[in-house]
Design a protein around this motif. Sequence first.
Motif, PDB file in Angstrom:
ATOM      1  N   MET A   1     -14.958 -43.005  34.157  1.00 36.62           N
ATOM      2  CA  MET A   1     -15.029 -44.397  34.597  1.00 36.62           C
ATOM      3  C   MET A   1     -15.548 -45.273  33.446  1.00 36.62           C
ATOM      4  SD  MET A   1     -13.765 -43.893  37.500  1.00 36.62           S
ATOM      5  CE  MET A   1     -13.930 -45.417  38.424  1.00 36.62           C
ATOM      6  N   ALA A   2     -15.637 -46.562  33.701  1.00 36.87           N
ATOM      7  CA  ALA A   2     -16.005 -47.515  32.662  1.00 36.87           C
ATOM      8  C   ALA A   2     -17.393 -47.236  32.106  1.00 36.87           C
ATOM      9  CB  ALA A   2     -15.948 -48.932  33.233  1.00 36.87           C
ATOM     10  N   LYS A   3     -17.506 -47.295  30.769  1.00 36.38           N
ATOM     11  CA  LYS A   3     -18.794 -47.100  30.118  1.00 36.38           C
ATOM     12  C   LYS A   3     -19.107 -48.324  29.273  1.00 36.38           C
ATOM     13  CE  LYS A   3     -18.571 -42.044  29.966  1.00 36.38           C
ATOM     14  NZ  LYS A   3     -18.587 -40.835  29.107  1.00 36.38           N
ATOM     15  N   PHE A   4     -20.211 -48.958  29.583  1.00 37.78           N
ATOM     16  CA  PHE A   4     -20.641 -50.144  28.839  1.00 37.78           C
ATOM     17  C   PHE A   4     -22.056 -49.916  28.320  1.00 37.78           C
ATOM     18  CE2 PHE A   4     -17.624 -51.814  32.052  1.00 37.78           C
ATOM     19  CZ  PHE A   4     -16.705 -52.410  31.216  1.00 37.78           C
ATOM     20  N   PRO A   5     -22.446 -50.591  27.234  1.00 41.84           N
ATOM     21  CA  PRO A   5     -21.590 -51.410  26.371  1.00 41.84           C
ATOM     22  C   PRO A   5     -20.614 -50.551  25.575  1.00 41.84           C
ATOM     23  CG  PRO A   5     -23.763 -51.190  25.402  1.00 41.84           C
ATOM     24  CD  PRO A   5     -23.850 -50.552  26.758  1.00 41.84           C
ATOM     25  N   ILE A   6     -19.518 -51.155  25.173  1.00 44.82           N
ATOM     26  CA  ILE A   6     -18.499 -50.438  24.408  1.00 44.82           C
ATOM     27  C   ILE A   6     -18.942 -50.279  22.962  1.00 44.82           C
ATOM     28  CG2 ILE A   6     -16.158 -50.656  23.443  1.00 44.82           C
ATOM     29  CD1 ILE A   6     -15.263 -51.831  26.092  1.00 44.82           C
ATOM     30  N   ASP A   7     -18.800 -49.074  22.452  1.00 46.60           N
ATOM     31  CA  ASP A   7     -19.046 -48.796  21.046  1.00 46.60           C
ATOM     32  C   ASP A   7     -17.746 -49.041  20.292  1.00 46.60           C
ATOM     33  OD1 ASP A   7     -19.530 -47.811  18.533  1.00 46.60           O
ATOM     34  OD2 ASP A   7     -20.301 -45.861  19.190  1.00 46.60           O
ATOM     35  N   TRP A   8     -17.650 -50.171  19.615  1.00 45.95           N
ATOM     36  CA  TRP A   8     -16.387 -50.569  18.997  1.00 45.95           C
ATOM     37  C   TRP A   8     -15.990 -49.659  17.844  1.00 45.95           C
ATOM     38  CZ3 TRP A   8     -13.559 -53.311  21.933  1.00 45.95           C
ATOM     39  CH2 TRP A   8     -14.136 -54.247  22.807  1.00 45.95           C
ATOM     40  N   SER A   9     -16.940 -48.948  17.254  1.00 44.45           N
ATOM     41  CA  SER A   9     -16.605 -48.036  16.155  1.00 44.45           C
ATOM     42  C   SER A   9     -15.803 -46.840  16.656  1.00 44.45           C
ATOM     43  CB  SER A   9     -17.877 -47.561  15.456  1.00 44.45           C
ATOM     44  OG  SER A   9     -18.656 -46.738  16.318  1.00 44.45           O
ATOM     45  N   LYS A  10     -15.879 -46.544  17.957  1.00 49.65           N
ATOM     46  CA  LYS A  10     -15.160 -45.420  18.540  1.00 49.65           C
ATOM     47  C   LYS A  10     -14.130 -45.855  19.584  1.00 49.65           C
ATOM     48  CE  LYS A  10     -19.233 -42.441  18.051  1.00 49.65           C
ATOM     49  NZ  LYS A  10     -20.227 -41.617  18.786  1.00 49.65           N
ATOM     50  N   ALA A  11     -13.958 -47.149  19.752  1.00 50.17           N
ATOM     51  CA  ALA A  11     -13.126 -47.666  20.842  1.00 50.17           C
ATOM     52  C   ALA A  11     -11.637 -47.484  20.570  1.00 50.17           C
ATOM     53  CB  ALA A  11     -13.423 -49.135  21.072  1.00 50.17           C
ATOM     54  N   ARG A  12     -10.901 -47.197  21.626  1.00 50.05           N
ATOM     55  CA  ARG A  12      -9.438 -47.185  21.602  1.00 50.05           C
ATOM     56  C   ARG A  12      -8.950 -48.227  22.595  1.00 50.05           C
ATOM     57  NH1 ARG A  12      -5.644 -41.906  21.991  1.00 50.05           N
ATOM     58  NH2 ARG A  12      -5.989 -42.061  19.746  1.00 50.05           N
ATOM     59  N   ILE A  13      -8.089 -49.136  22.145  1.00 49.88           N
ATOM     60  CA  ILE A  13      -7.577 -50.208  23.001  1.00 49.88           C
ATOM     61  C   ILE A  13      -6.092 -49.997  23.260  1.00 49.88           C
ATOM     62  CG2 ILE A  13      -7.094 -52.687  23.177  1.00 49.88           C
ATOM     63  CD1 ILE A  13      -9.625 -53.248  21.655  1.00 49.88           C
ATOM     64  N   LEU A  14      -5.715 -50.096  24.522  1.00 50.26           N
ATOM     65  CA  LEU A  14      -4.313 -50.106  24.919  1.00 50.26           C
ATOM     66  C   LEU A  14      -3.921 -51.549  25.229  1.00 50.26           C
ATOM     67  CD1 LEU A  14      -1.611 -48.862  25.909  1.00 50.26           C
ATOM     68  CD2 LEU A  14      -2.705 -48.572  28.153  1.00 50.26           C
ATOM     69  N   VAL A  15      -2.814 -51.981  24.633  1.00 52.53           N
ATOM     70  CA  VAL A  15      -2.308 -53.338  24.820  1.00 52.53           C
ATOM     71  C   VAL A  15      -0.996 -53.275  25.601  1.00 52.53           C
ATOM     72  CG1 VAL A  15      -1.364 -55.362  23.623  1.00 52.53           C
ATOM     73  CG2 VAL A  15      -3.415 -54.228  22.733  1.00 52.53           C
ATOM     74  N   LYS A 162     -20.260 -56.027  26.225  1.00 47.59           N
ATOM     75  CA  LYS A 162     -21.697 -55.776  26.085  1.00 47.59           C
ATOM     76  C   LYS A 162     -22.388 -55.836  27.441  1.00 47.59           C
ATOM     77  CE  LYS A 162     -25.809 -57.231  23.517  1.00 47.59           C
ATOM     78  NZ  LYS A 162     -26.349 -58.193  22.512  1.00 47.59           N
ATOM     79  N   ALA A 163     -21.977 -56.806  28.260  1.00 43.43           N
ATOM     80  CA  ALA A 163     -22.591 -56.981  29.582  1.00 43.43           C
ATOM     81  C   ALA A 163     -22.048 -55.979  30.591  1.00 43.43           C
ATOM     82  CB  ALA A 163     -22.361 -58.406  30.077  1.00 43.43           C
ATOM     83  N   GLY A 164     -20.739 -55.696  30.503  1.00 37.74           N
ATOM     84  CA  GLY A 164     -20.098 -54.792  31.447  1.00 37.74           C
ATOM     85  C   GLY A 164     -19.751 -55.453  32.764  1.00 37.74           C
ATOM     86  N   TRP A 165     -18.933 -54.766  33.548  1.00 34.56           N
ATOM     87  CA  TRP A 165     -18.590 -55.234  34.885  1.00 34.56           C
ATOM     88  C   TRP A 165     -18.294 -54.011  35.749  1.00 34.56           C
ATOM     89  CZ3 TRP A 165     -15.607 -56.180  30.531  1.00 34.56           C
ATOM     90  CH2 TRP A 165     -14.332 -55.613  30.485  1.00 34.56           C
ATOM     91  N   PRO A 166     -18.308 -54.146  37.071  1.00 42.94           N
ATOM     92  CA  PRO A 166     -18.209 -52.972  37.961  1.00 42.94           C
ATOM     93  C   PRO A 166     -16.835 -52.305  37.939  1.00 42.94           C
ATOM     94  CG  PRO A 166     -19.114 -54.891  39.114  1.00 42.94           C
ATOM     95  CD  PRO A 166     -18.560 -55.388  37.818  1.00 42.94           C
ATOM     96  N   ASP A 167     -16.815 -51.024  38.305  1.00 40.66           N
ATOM     97  CA  ASP A 167     -15.548 -50.337  38.537  1.00 40.66           C
ATOM     98  C   ASP A 167     -14.810 -51.059  39.663  1.00 40.66           C
ATOM     99  OD1 ASP A 167     -16.244 -48.422  36.674  1.00 40.66           O
ATOM    100  OD2 ASP A 167     -17.068 -47.046  38.170  1.00 40.66           O
ATOM    101  N   GLY A 168     -13.491 -51.088  39.597  1.00 42.41           N
ATOM    102  CA  GLY A 168     -12.707 -51.753  40.628  1.00 42.41           C
ATOM    103  C   GLY A 168     -12.573 -53.247  40.429  1.00 42.41           C
ATOM    104  N   VAL A 169     -13.059 -53.750  39.295  1.00 34.29           N
ATOM    105  CA  VAL A 169     -12.985 -55.185  38.997  1.00 34.29           C
ATOM    106  C   VAL A 169     -12.323 -55.365  37.639  1.00 34.29           C
ATOM    107  CG1 VAL A 169     -14.337 -57.271  38.480  1.00 34.29           C
ATOM    108  CG2 VAL A 169     -15.032 -55.760  40.351  1.00 34.29           C
TER     109      VAL A 169
END
Length: 260
Positions: A1-15, A162-169
């Motif tokens: 599930m979602a993990k925040f805050p995101i570590d951008w050095s290891k992040a993978r983004i799907l567009v 950095k702030a994050g948001w809930p699963d399902g949102v």
Amino acid sequence: MAKFPIDWSKARILVSNDDGIYAPGLKVLERIARSLTKDVWTVAPEQEQSGAGHSLTLRQPLRMRRVSARRFAVDGTPTDCVLLAINHLLKDHRPTLVLSGVNRGANMGEDVTYSGTIAAAMEATLLGVPAVALSLGVAWNKHPHWATAEHFAPKLIRKLAKAGWPDGVLININFPNLPVAEVRGVTLARQGRRKLGDSLVQSTDPRGRLYWWIGDARTEDEALRGTDLWVLRQGRIAMTPIDLNLTDEPTLKRLQPLFK
């Protein structure tokens, strides 16, 4: 599930998007994603899928074509694209974040139920990957200020991650179609109300058969302060968290005594 805050050095983004693999807004979003991480993958529809909503292709096979390095086109809907990307293409290293857009046209009010842009973000959310949908509020006959989305999006995404948001949102962002210097800020807004397709154009084809074209006319309430419609009209960026649980809790509680 979602993990925040995101570590951008290891992040993978799907567009992804709904305007298609060759849409200008997709190129803008790829640049936005690459400003956040080097690990960017694109999976988008072969053809425009505006208005596809959260639809899946169930009665025919899907095909995925490699366009270039880390860029793929799918002959299906935005939902198909995200599903294939997360459950097949990237299944051994799932994306940290999904970005959908940048759509040519706002996605606000009831648009969110029709929008393929929102649908791609919905699918990611359902699969446990946090997602942000991005749209530019440009009319079909106006020049799009893509630079506005490209300028503001990276900072907004970093703040959100950095702030994050809930699963399902999912997070829905709409940019006003203005030059960067004329944008008046960012406002968190609730979903407004407007209806796409209030007008129908009826005519006859060369063989004498009737056809109908769904028009662009909308009934909009831009005067309600605090809605995404109102915020965009003020020249501000509208940001709306959308919960995928559509249950209306007050009505549920009110009706429960009737069905015990």
